[in-house]
Design a protein around this motif. Structure first.
Motif, PDB file in Angstrom:
ATOM      1  N   VAL A 266       1.657  -0.549   8.805  1.00  0.00           N
ATOM      2  CA  VAL A 266       1.668   0.683   9.588  1.00  0.00           C
ATOM      3  C   VAL A 266       1.701   0.334  11.078  1.00  0.00           C
ATOM      4  O   VAL A 266       0.808  -0.369  11.563  1.00  0.00           O
ATOM      5  CB  VAL A 266       0.424   1.541   9.280  1.00  0.00           C
ATOM      6  CG1 VAL A 266       0.387   2.777  10.168  1.00  0.00           C
ATOM      7  CG2 VAL A 266       0.418   1.954   7.806  1.00  0.00           C
ATOM      8  N   ARG A 340      -6.045   0.080   1.736  1.00  0.00           N
ATOM      9  CA  ARG A 340      -4.653   0.455   1.980  1.00  0.00           C
ATOM     10  C   ARG A 340      -4.335   1.808   1.346  1.00  0.00           C
ATOM     11  O   ARG A 340      -3.691   2.663   1.966  1.00  0.00           O
ATOM     12  CB  ARG A 340      -3.710  -0.614   1.429  1.00  0.00           C
ATOM     13  CG  ARG A 340      -2.227  -0.301   1.637  1.00  0.00           C
ATOM     14  CD  ARG A 340      -1.352  -1.472   1.219  1.00  0.00           C
ATOM     15  NE  ARG A 340      -1.485  -1.743  -0.203  1.00  0.00           N
ATOM     16  CZ  ARG A 340      -0.760  -1.137  -1.146  1.00  0.00           C
ATOM     17  NH1 ARG A 340       0.117  -0.213  -0.807  1.00  0.00           N
ATOM     18  NH2 ARG A 340      -0.922  -1.450  -2.404  1.00  0.00           N
ATOM     19  N   LYS A 341      -4.809   2.013   0.130  1.00  0.00           N
ATOM     20  CA  LYS A 341      -4.583   3.295  -0.527  1.00  0.00           C
ATOM     21  C   LYS A 341      -5.232   4.432   0.257  1.00  0.00           C
ATOM     22  O   LYS A 341      -4.655   5.517   0.402  1.00  0.00           O
ATOM     23  CB  LYS A 341      -5.134   3.260  -1.956  1.00  0.00           C
ATOM     24  CG  LYS A 341      -4.307   2.391  -2.909  1.00  0.00           C
ATOM     25  CD  LYS A 341      -4.926   2.369  -4.299  1.00  0.00           C
ATOM     26  CE  LYS A 341      -4.087   1.514  -5.253  1.00  0.00           C
ATOM     27  NZ  LYS A 341      -4.714   1.429  -6.608  1.00  0.00           N
ATOM     28  N   PHE A 344      -3.119   5.085   3.484  1.00  0.00           N
ATOM     29  CA  PHE A 344      -1.867   5.789   3.234  1.00  0.00           C
ATOM     30  C   PHE A 344      -2.128   7.233   2.800  1.00  0.00           C
ATOM     31  O   PHE A 344      -1.333   8.130   3.110  1.00  0.00           O
ATOM     32  CB  PHE A 344      -1.051   5.028   2.187  1.00  0.00           C
ATOM     33  CG  PHE A 344      -0.258   3.897   2.768  1.00  0.00           C
ATOM     34  CD1 PHE A 344       1.122   3.890   2.720  1.00  0.00           C
ATOM     35  CD2 PHE A 344      -0.884   2.835   3.390  1.00  0.00           C
ATOM     36  CE1 PHE A 344       1.866   2.853   3.258  1.00  0.00           C
ATOM     37  CE2 PHE A 344      -0.168   1.793   3.940  1.00  0.00           C
ATOM     38  CZ  PHE A 344       1.218   1.801   3.875  1.00  0.00           C
ATOM     39  N   GLU A 348      -0.585  10.288   4.824  1.00  0.00           N
ATOM     40  CA  GLU A 348       0.285  11.224   4.104  1.00  0.00           C
ATOM     41  C   GLU A 348      -0.206  12.663   4.255  1.00  0.00           C
ATOM     42  O   GLU A 348       0.582  13.595   4.432  1.00  0.00           O
ATOM     43  CB  GLU A 348       0.352  10.845   2.627  1.00  0.00           C
ATOM     44  CG  GLU A 348       1.318  11.709   1.820  1.00  0.00           C
ATOM     45  CD  GLU A 348       1.413  11.281   0.363  1.00  0.00           C
ATOM     46  OE1 GLU A 348       2.126  11.956  -0.399  1.00  0.00           O
ATOM     47  OE2 GLU A 348       0.756  10.281  -0.006  1.00  0.00           O
ATOM     48  N   GLU A 353       4.571   9.268   6.729  1.00  0.00           N
ATOM     49  CA  GLU A 353       4.955   8.538   5.523  1.00  0.00           C
ATOM     50  C   GLU A 353       5.447   7.151   5.920  1.00  0.00           C
ATOM     51  O   GLU A 353       6.331   7.015   6.757  1.00  0.00           O
ATOM     52  CB  GLU A 353       6.053   9.292   4.765  1.00  0.00           C
ATOM     53  CG  GLU A 353       5.591  10.622   4.181  1.00  0.00           C
ATOM     54  CD  GLU A 353       6.672  11.289   3.344  1.00  0.00           C
ATOM     55  OE1 GLU A 353       7.720  10.636   3.130  1.00  0.00           O
ATOM     56  OE2 GLU A 353       6.456  12.433   2.910  1.00  0.00           O
ATOM     57  N   TYR A 354       4.859   6.154   5.306  1.00  0.00           N
ATOM     58  CA  TYR A 354       5.245   4.770   5.556  1.00  0.00           C
ATOM     59  C   TYR A 354       5.471   4.081   4.213  1.00  0.00           C
ATOM     60  O   TYR A 354       4.778   4.356   3.230  1.00  0.00           O
ATOM     61  CB  TYR A 354       4.167   4.006   6.318  1.00  0.00           C
ATOM     62  CG  TYR A 354       3.887   4.535   7.708  1.00  0.00           C
ATOM     63  CD1 TYR A 354       4.668   4.133   8.774  1.00  0.00           C
ATOM     64  CD2 TYR A 354       2.840   5.418   7.940  1.00  0.00           C
ATOM     65  CE1 TYR A 354       4.412   4.597  10.062  1.00  0.00           C
ATOM     66  CE2 TYR A 354       2.574   5.899   9.212  1.00  0.00           C
ATOM     67  CZ  TYR A 354       3.366   5.479  10.269  1.00  0.00           C
ATOM     68  OH  TYR A 354       3.113   5.956  11.516  1.00  0.00           O
ATOM     69  N   TYR A 356       5.043   0.631   2.352  1.00  0.00           N
ATOM     70  CA  TYR A 356       4.229  -0.568   2.544  1.00  0.00           C
ATOM     71  C   TYR A 356       5.115  -1.806   2.600  1.00  0.00           C
ATOM     72  O   TYR A 356       5.871  -2.097   1.686  1.00  0.00           O
ATOM     73  CB  TYR A 356       3.222  -0.722   1.408  1.00  0.00           C
ATOM     74  CG  TYR A 356       2.396  -1.998   1.531  1.00  0.00           C
ATOM     75  CD1 TYR A 356       1.563  -2.194   2.615  1.00  0.00           C
ATOM     76  CD2 TYR A 356       2.459  -2.996   0.574  1.00  0.00           C
ATOM     77  CE1 TYR A 356       0.816  -3.352   2.750  1.00  0.00           C
ATOM     78  CE2 TYR A 356       1.706  -4.147   0.696  1.00  0.00           C
ATOM     79  CZ  TYR A 356       0.887  -4.310   1.786  1.00  0.00           C
ATOM     80  OH  TYR A 356       0.156  -5.458   1.928  1.00  0.00           O
TER      81      TYR A 356
END
Length: 363
Positions: A266, A340-341, A344, A348, A353-354, A356
């Protein structure tokens, strides 16, 4: 505008002989060690102090905490210590002084080629110091930073050898520039101190690899303030110039959170604290997509809301990390996959929106 205990009054109450001359800065003998020449600098207007011998500073709260609990024991994050210091300040009923940050419009200064060379040279010195220092390198690795990340970002460590290393340069101009930039401090007696000694050095690199600034982050919990910036150069937002203007950028208070998010793929940056200088607001206004991600504590949540007031087109994202203070702490304690989850999911929800693509970390 904040009200804080008058720092000069607090210092005198603890036996520090300070005399206000009307200048912005006042020097005094440091109460934390024996000395005959002053290394203790005070900025009454900002309510801040710094000892160039111990490389520690802070505000009135940090001073009282260091005096009451010991310089190496005071930890502002310890709620018990913090409450006790507040009680002492309240009991002594010090005069409350308005502390107003400077809010002048500051034009972005172009760095000269000599300054760019100096910053690049110093960054390389600090980087080599880090690679040889087991404690500093181990600290970053314990926080989850990979060797590849440390090398590509040229992260370093200030161990006090800068004056010696700069003396090897044939041109006197660079040694003078080091003083002007704030890398080296010289007092009235001609004594020289390395401003960031004992700290992790985070250079702000642009996409061409040029160093636009250096931020010193504390290595040990008792080093205050947490971040040091070079007084002779414009303030920077760490990481900002690594990314193009069209990329959605996430701004973190903590540089370690920004590093963690970068490792997760990110584009993330940090002003290294809760404030953003006014000339940097102008620069951020040129960025179309901004997100302000807080840590899971009240000061950080208030900070991102202040950023939103300065930059209305940005989006506030209130961080929540399953009982952990911030993203980096969650990653190192609960695992990188879980952190990480969570990251994100937070992004979101805010409309970012990325995909990974960051460096893979162990769970």
């Amino acid at each position: 505008m904040d009200k804080k205990p008058d720092l000069l009054e607090v210092l005198r109450a603890y036996g520090v002989e300070v005399t206000s001359t009307g200048d912005r800065r006042v020097n005094a003998l440091c109460p934390f060690h024996d000395e005959s020449r002053p290394s203790f600098s005070v900025d009454p207007d900002q309510g801040l102090w710094f000892c160039f011998h111990d490389y520690i500073g802070g505000d009135a709260i940090d001073f009282v905490g260091s005096m009451e609990f010991g310089l190496g024991n005071w930890d502002s994050r310890n709620k018990g210590m913090f409450k006790q210091v507040l009680s002492i300040l309240e009991e002594k009923n010090f005069t409350q002084r308005k502390v107003e940050p400077v809010k002048k419009k500051e034009k972005k200064k172009e760095l000269s080629q000599n300054v760019l060379f100096l910053l690049g040279h110093v960054t390389e010195i600090y980087h080599q110091n880090l690679l040889k220092d087991k404690e500093a390198l181990g600290y970053l690795q314990d926080r989850g930073l990979t060797e590849e990340f440390i090398r590509t970002r040229k992260i370093g460590y200030s161990n006090g050898n800068l004056s010696v290393m700069l003396s090897l340069l044939p041109e006197e101009v660079y040694r003078n520039l080091a003083v002007e930039a704030g890398l080296i401090y010289v007092n009235e007696d001609g004594r020289r101190w390395e401003f960031m000694k004992g700290r992790i050095a985070f250079p702000d690199l642009d996409r061409n690899g040029r160093v636009l600034g250096i931020i010193g982050r504390r290595l040990k919990h008792y080093q205050n303030p947490k971040y040091l910036t070079l007084k002779g150069l414009p303030k920077v937002i760490w990481g900002l110039h690594k990314f193009s203007r069209w990329q959605p950028i996430i701004i973190h208070e903590s540089i370690m959170d920004a590093c963690t998010a970068q490792l997760m793929g990110v584009p993330s940056v940090s002003p290294c604290g809760t404030g953003i200088a006014w000339h940097l607001v102008d620069e951020l206004e040129k960025r179309q997509y901004l997100g302000f991600l807080s840590q899971d504590d009240d000061p950080s949540k208030r900070a991102v809301k202040r950023w939103k007031e300065k930059l209305p087109h940005g989006r506030v994202i209130i961080g929540s990390y399953d009982g952990h203070k911030d993203l980096n702490e969650m990653a190192t304690e609960a695992g990188w996959d879980a952190a990480r989850k969570r990251l994100f999911a937070l992004l979101e929800k805010a409309g970012f929106e990325y995909e990974y693509s960051g460096n893979k970390k162990k769970k």
